[in-house]
Design an enzyme around this catalytic site. Structure first.
Site, PDB file in Angstrom:
ATOM      1  N   GLN A 258      -5.298   6.418  27.779  1.00 33.24           N
ATOM      2  CA  GLN A 258      -4.827   5.181  28.403  1.00 33.24           C
ATOM      3  C   GLN A 258      -3.729   5.478  29.415  1.00 33.24           C
ATOM      4  O   GLN A 258      -3.705   4.929  30.509  1.00 33.24           O
ATOM      5  CB  GLN A 258      -4.310   4.236  27.311  1.00 33.24           C
ATOM      6  CG  GLN A 258      -4.226   2.796  27.746  1.00 33.24           C
ATOM      7  CD  GLN A 258      -5.591   2.253  28.118  1.00 33.24           C
ATOM      8  OE1 GLN A 258      -6.609   2.613  27.532  1.00 33.24           O
ATOM      9  NE2 GLN A 258      -5.641   1.419  29.143  1.00 33.24           N
ATOM     10  N   HIS A 261      -4.283   6.415  33.238  1.00 31.35           N
ATOM     11  CA  HIS A 261      -4.807   5.457  34.219  1.00 31.35           C
ATOM     12  C   HIS A 261      -3.782   5.109  35.295  1.00 31.35           C
ATOM     13  O   HIS A 261      -4.098   5.037  36.475  1.00 31.35           O
ATOM     14  CB  HIS A 261      -5.203   4.147  33.533  1.00 31.35           C
ATOM     15  CG  HIS A 261      -6.636   4.095  33.126  1.00 31.35           C
ATOM     16  ND1 HIS A 261      -7.668   4.214  34.009  1.00 31.35           N
ATOM     17  CD2 HIS A 261      -7.214   3.922  31.902  1.00 31.35           C
ATOM     18  CE1 HIS A 261      -8.827   4.113  33.357  1.00 31.35           C
ATOM     19  NE2 HIS A 261      -8.575   3.947  32.078  1.00 31.35           N
ATOM     20  N   GLU A 326      -5.654  -5.124  24.791  1.00 30.91           N
ATOM     21  CA  GLU A 326      -6.968  -4.943  25.421  1.00 30.91           C
ATOM     22  C   GLU A 326      -7.887  -4.114  24.510  1.00 30.91           C
ATOM     23  O   GLU A 326      -9.035  -4.469  24.285  1.00 30.91           O
ATOM     24  CB  GLU A 326      -6.748  -4.225  26.755  1.00 30.91           C
ATOM     25  CG  GLU A 326      -7.989  -4.010  27.579  1.00 30.91           C
ATOM     26  CD  GLU A 326      -7.696  -3.169  28.813  1.00 30.91           C
ATOM     27  OE1 GLU A 326      -6.598  -2.564  28.894  1.00 30.91           O
ATOM     28  OE2 GLU A 326      -8.562  -3.107  29.709  1.00 30.91           O
ATOM     29  N   HIS A 327      -7.358  -2.974  24.039  1.00 29.82           N
ATOM     30  CA  HIS A 327      -8.141  -2.080  23.173  1.00 29.82           C
ATOM     31  C   HIS A 327      -7.378  -1.833  21.881  1.00 29.82           C
ATOM     32  O   HIS A 327      -6.171  -1.627  21.923  1.00 29.82           O
ATOM     33  CB  HIS A 327      -8.330  -0.696  23.819  1.00 29.82           C
ATOM     34  CG  HIS A 327      -8.832  -0.698  25.226  1.00 29.82           C
ATOM     35  ND1 HIS A 327      -8.032  -0.442  26.311  1.00 29.82           N
ATOM     36  CD2 HIS A 327     -10.068  -0.921  25.723  1.00 29.82           C
ATOM     37  CE1 HIS A 327      -8.747  -0.495  27.428  1.00 29.82           C
ATOM     38  NE2 HIS A 327      -9.985  -0.785  27.110  1.00 29.82           N
ATOM     39  N   ASP A 360     -15.646   2.999  27.458  1.00 31.57           N
ATOM     40  CA  ASP A 360     -15.445   2.870  28.906  1.00 31.57           C
ATOM     41  C   ASP A 360     -16.714   3.172  29.685  1.00 31.57           C
ATOM     42  O   ASP A 360     -16.833   2.789  30.847  1.00 31.57           O
ATOM     43  CB  ASP A 360     -14.359   3.845  29.375  1.00 31.57           C
ATOM     44  CG  ASP A 360     -12.968   3.343  29.068  1.00 31.57           C
ATOM     45  OD1 ASP A 360     -12.816   2.120  28.869  1.00 31.57           O
ATOM     46  OD2 ASP A 360     -12.043   4.177  29.014  1.00 31.57           O
ATOM     47  N   HIS A 419     -18.196 -49.309  34.491  1.00 26.42           N
ATOM     48  CA  HIS A 419     -18.816 -48.476  33.460  1.00 26.42           C
ATOM     49  C   HIS A 419     -19.524 -49.376  32.437  1.00 26.42           C
ATOM     50  O   HIS A 419     -20.673 -49.134  32.059  1.00 26.42           O
ATOM     51  CB  HIS A 419     -17.761 -47.631  32.733  1.00 26.42           C
ATOM     52  CG  HIS A 419     -17.285 -46.430  33.499  1.00 26.42           C
ATOM     53  ND1 HIS A 419     -16.610 -46.531  34.689  1.00 26.42           N
ATOM     54  CD2 HIS A 419     -17.382 -45.093  33.222  1.00 26.42           C
ATOM     55  CE1 HIS A 419     -16.315 -45.298  35.118  1.00 26.42           C
ATOM     56  NE2 HIS A 419     -16.773 -44.421  34.248  1.00 26.42           N
TER      57      HIS A 419
END
Lengths: 427, 427
Positions: A258, A261, A326-327, A360, A419
């Site tokens: 991670q 990145h 996220e993960h 991934d 209506h």
């Protein structure tokens, strides 16, 4: 990197600070982006050409506005066979996983004689943003484009900047494999504007997805409502929940996968073993020395990394929920009970042989996932992001006689007499 | 009101102008809203109190910040029995329809030995905005709150402004019926800020839905990403596709039922009979004279109304798609073939006995629908707007051996060596 323990007197405060830490850029690009969007909306292709000259350093009129599909096919054919097979395996598995997401819709008649239901249809056209430079990932193109194709989108448009005119053959190969219908050599907020409003050359689309820098993210936020978008994306993160029986080198590699990145990414380990924590820290240091991406990974690990020591892994799960990552990896022999406790995460990786990186690329589920605690309310990219639902109703005179009076009463109570009359005249 | 015919020489141009007509306010409230959001985020309850004093004309410290749930129950008990029964019928049918939307998720093991799937969970807390004043509709509260409850949301927070301190008993009754857990007397952008970031008194939520004025809509747009939101809403619209065999008074009433909402709403009739079109125009004029909401309805009809004469109703359907309306009625004996041709609409009302108003209240499908051509890409509010999906993966050593090498190849090609190592170390 910080180390916390739930036994620390200051744990509640320290953990709250970890949860609230903002890793997103404070760069105020709002006004810049507004100006770019307005220019492209008003001046169309001329603005696209000018921004591309200025920001990407090449002239679209010279080098070509789009990349011919034949060039994409050629790039695919020219791939190293190992890589080509890997991309094909990824595409096949991503397609298979997403085909199960296609919604069924409904159509039934209830006991009042009312026919009701919902029908799903794809959007007409989708635009996929693929970043240029170091973040130009063919896997991301597949993860965005394949769900659109599975949804049934007929026109799939890829936009990707080609800085200094340089074209990434891996991206072209992935565009071919994913079935892109158009590939335009534009990027940045200007590309998002072209997708949202269209220009003479580029017809507008209905949904725009794909990652990008702060300008692209802000542009997507500003066109949200003109088109659909996937989500507001921020820096990526991973949480690893691991007992002491793991190999520290495996877990260290997961944390670094991670961290490599981007300097804003976050890697957090929850463990119930202080000795194991020490071993992981040492393994991270060892691996960093050799890692080609060490410059980025070290900054991310030192600035945003964390190790949280817990008494039991069960104690970790509400803390994971507070971070809504996220993960999340749950690296124990029997991960299911811990997974059952968890409420908020984009994607979960269960057991000792499921490193996040497998998700991934080739496993099948989407790697476009909610970041920055958005897994509290958001989901990964999926087929329905490229579809929309039309609900429908059909009544006959008898069914209207049953539901009509209540409708008239409510419409009148809300001060909407037309209506009420639209129903009453039919009763 | 304009009249077009597909036989007009200028039809293509005139219809394009109709499609592109913007009915949304150009009021630039962006900066005002930013300032209000910042104030509430920084000053919390003090800012809420000050904005409420200034904009709603009452002091929360005097009249109470929230409405006790017992008051909501009392308002429900005090309803006219006809109205109470109508609301209960609506709630029961809305609940039954939305229960069918609850997603199943998946969990399977494929031929490579990879376990994969997706799990849905509700968000922890949802906030529902209910406008004050003339647009304070109990039906809208039900349409927003019931999907959240069906999703399993444990904390349902209603915010509603009470101008000059006046509380709408119908809204309280609906809040009781829908099972609201908290009802706060705040509105405007300040209420959206409180829901998104929380204050000392009001805990933050994860998703914010519900209609509002331009300030509320802009505030939702600005907090999108901090929380989930339902959609960017604009002026409402209806398209009626009708043959000459309809009662002109019924169709006129349907067109006016949309027009009475607001001067920005749009009503469009597509018909293959010029005589029928004339009869509808005359019926609209007749009904407007008697209609209590005629001031609004007449402005909307005259400014935004349209009648489009087509040779066949089949010819109308691609034109309907270009407008991608919130509501479409298909008022013919056999509506299904025309409905099958159509791609883009929020909700469809099929046959001669299905006026749109029946869907506003008791039929069951949601009346919170995409407007302003957003049905090209967006859906009506539903249960999954209050849920999110966690994808998951579980591999054993054998499965990793199958997928690992391709992952390593792709990670290396993308320049992400730590990704590759996290897999390679386990192989």
């Amino acid at each position: 990197m910080i180390r916390l323990s739930t036994r620390d007197a200051s744990f509640t405060r320290d953990f709250a600070a970890l949860v609230d830490a903002r890793r997103e850029s404070d760069a105020d690009v709002t006004r810049d982006v507004s100006n770019i969007l307005r220019s492209v909306r008003e001046e169309g292709d001329a603005a696209l050409r000018a921004f591309t000259q200025k920001l990407d350093g090449h002239d679209l009129d010279d080098g070509g506005w789009s990349i011919p599909l034949a060039d994409c096919a050629a790039a695919f054919d020219a791939l190293d066979p190992v890589l080509r097979d890997a991309l094909e395996l990824a595409a096949t598995r991503i397609r298979a996983y997403h085909e199960k997401q296609r919604p069924a819709g409904s159509d039934f008649t209830d006991e009042a004689g009312v026919r009701l239901g919902a029908r799903w249809r794809p959007v007409d056209a989708a635009g996929i943003y693929v970043p240029g430079g170091r973040a130009a990932y063919p896997s991301t193109l597949l993860m965005n484009a394949i769900p659109a194709k599975v949804a049934g989108v007929e026109r799939l448009v890829v936009v990707t900047p080609t800085p200094k005119g340089a074209i990434n053959p891996l991206v072209l190969a992935a565009a071919h494999l994913a079935g892109a219908d158009e590939v335009w050599r534009i990027g940045g907020a200007q590309a998002i504007a072209a997708l949202a409003w269209g220009t003479d050359r580029i017809a507008r689309v209905d949904v725009v997805t794909g990652p990008g820098n702060a300008w692209v993210a802000e542009a997507k936020r500003q066109v949200y409502g003109v088109v659909g978008i996937d989500m507001v994306a921020g820096p990526s993160e991973i949480i690893v929940v691991a007992d002491g029986a793991n190999d520290p080198d495996w877990i260290a590699a997961d944390l670094l996968s991670q961290a490599e990145h981007d300097v804003t990414t976050q890697s957090i380990l929850f463990t119930d073993s202080a000795d194991f924590a020490d071993s992981v820290v040492a393994a991270v240091e060892r691996q960093l020395v050799e890692l080609p991406t060490r410059d980025t990974a070290r900054i991310a690990w030192e600035a945003n990394g964390a190790i949280v020591l817990v008494d039991t892994l069960e104690q970790a799960m509400p803390l994971v929920d507070a971070l809504a990552p996220e993960h999340v990896e749950i690296a124990v022999d029997d991960p299911q009970p811990l997974f059952d406790m968890m409420r908020h995460a984009g994607s979960a990786f269960l057991g000792r042989y499921t490193p996040e990186a497998i998700g991934d690329y080739v496993a099948g589920p989407n790697h476009v996932l909610p970041t920055g605690r958005r897994a509290r309310f958001a989901s990964g990219l999926g087929v329905t992001d490229f579809m929309k639902r039309t609900s429908f109703l059909q009544l006959d005179a008898a069914a209207l006689a049953k539901l009509g009076p209540a409708t008239v009463a409510l419409a009148e109570a809300e001060g909407l007499p037309a209506h009420a009359q639209s129903v009453a005249r039919r009763l």
